[in-house]
Design a protein around this motif. Sequence first.
Motif, mmCIF file in Angstrom:
data_model
loop_
_atom_site.group_PDB
_atom_site.id
_atom_site.type_symbol
_atom_site.label_atom_id
_atom_site.label_comp_id
_atom_site.label_asym_id
_atom_site.label_seq_id
_atom_site.Cartn_x
_atom_site.Cartn_y
_atom_site.Cartn_z
ATOM 1 N N TRP A 9 0.830 -1.198 0.000
ATOM 2 C CA TRP A 9 0.000 0.000 0.000
ATOM 3 C C TRP A 9 0.866 1.250 0.000
ATOM 4 N N CYS A 48 -3.709 1.409 3.772
ATOM 5 C CA CYS A 48 -4.120 0.058 4.149
ATOM 6 C C CYS A 48 -5.272 0.094 5.163
ATOM 7 N N LYS A 49 -5.748 -1.098 5.517
ATOM 8 C CA LYS A 49 -6.884 -1.195 6.443
ATOM 9 C C LYS A 49 -6.545 -0.652 7.823
ATOM 10 N N ASP A 52 -6.862 2.986 7.670
ATOM 11 C CA ASP A 52 -8.288 3.309 7.646
ATOM 12 C C ASP A 52 -8.855 3.335 9.055
ATOM 13 N N GLN A 53 -8.501 2.298 9.830
ATOM 14 C CA GLN A 53 -8.998 2.217 11.206
ATOM 15 C C GLN A 53 -8.484 3.364 12.057
#
Length: 110
Positions: A9, A48-49, A52-53
């Motif tokens: 990413w 990346c996730k 995002d979090q």
Amino acid sequence: MCYFEQTRWSCGYWKWGNFRQQCNKEYRTGETCGLKLVYDTSYMHGQCKICDQITKKDRRMRKMSEDIQRWQREGNRRATIEKTQQDMTEIQIQINDLCHSHQEKQRSIC
Ligand SMILES: [Zn+2]
């Protein structure tokens, strides 16, 4: 040394993907020798996730601190303020954990 796909990413986070090719040290079909090498890297747009979090939790933190400021002006909301401050402490710990695992991943060599 067996070859795997890799996803990367823009924030620097990466993960292993599908197994692509066996090396000549490993003769068992479908098995891998344990040492992973990059076969091909696919680059993802955006973060990346984990990022995002973190972004989501950051936004929640900002909202909560605005709420607290408003409640302090309004007065009579001490219990709510204390509860929200506790929640914020918990979220901050979660954010720190996420940041930590993100950094670890960026630092590890593949
Ligand atoms: Zn990230």
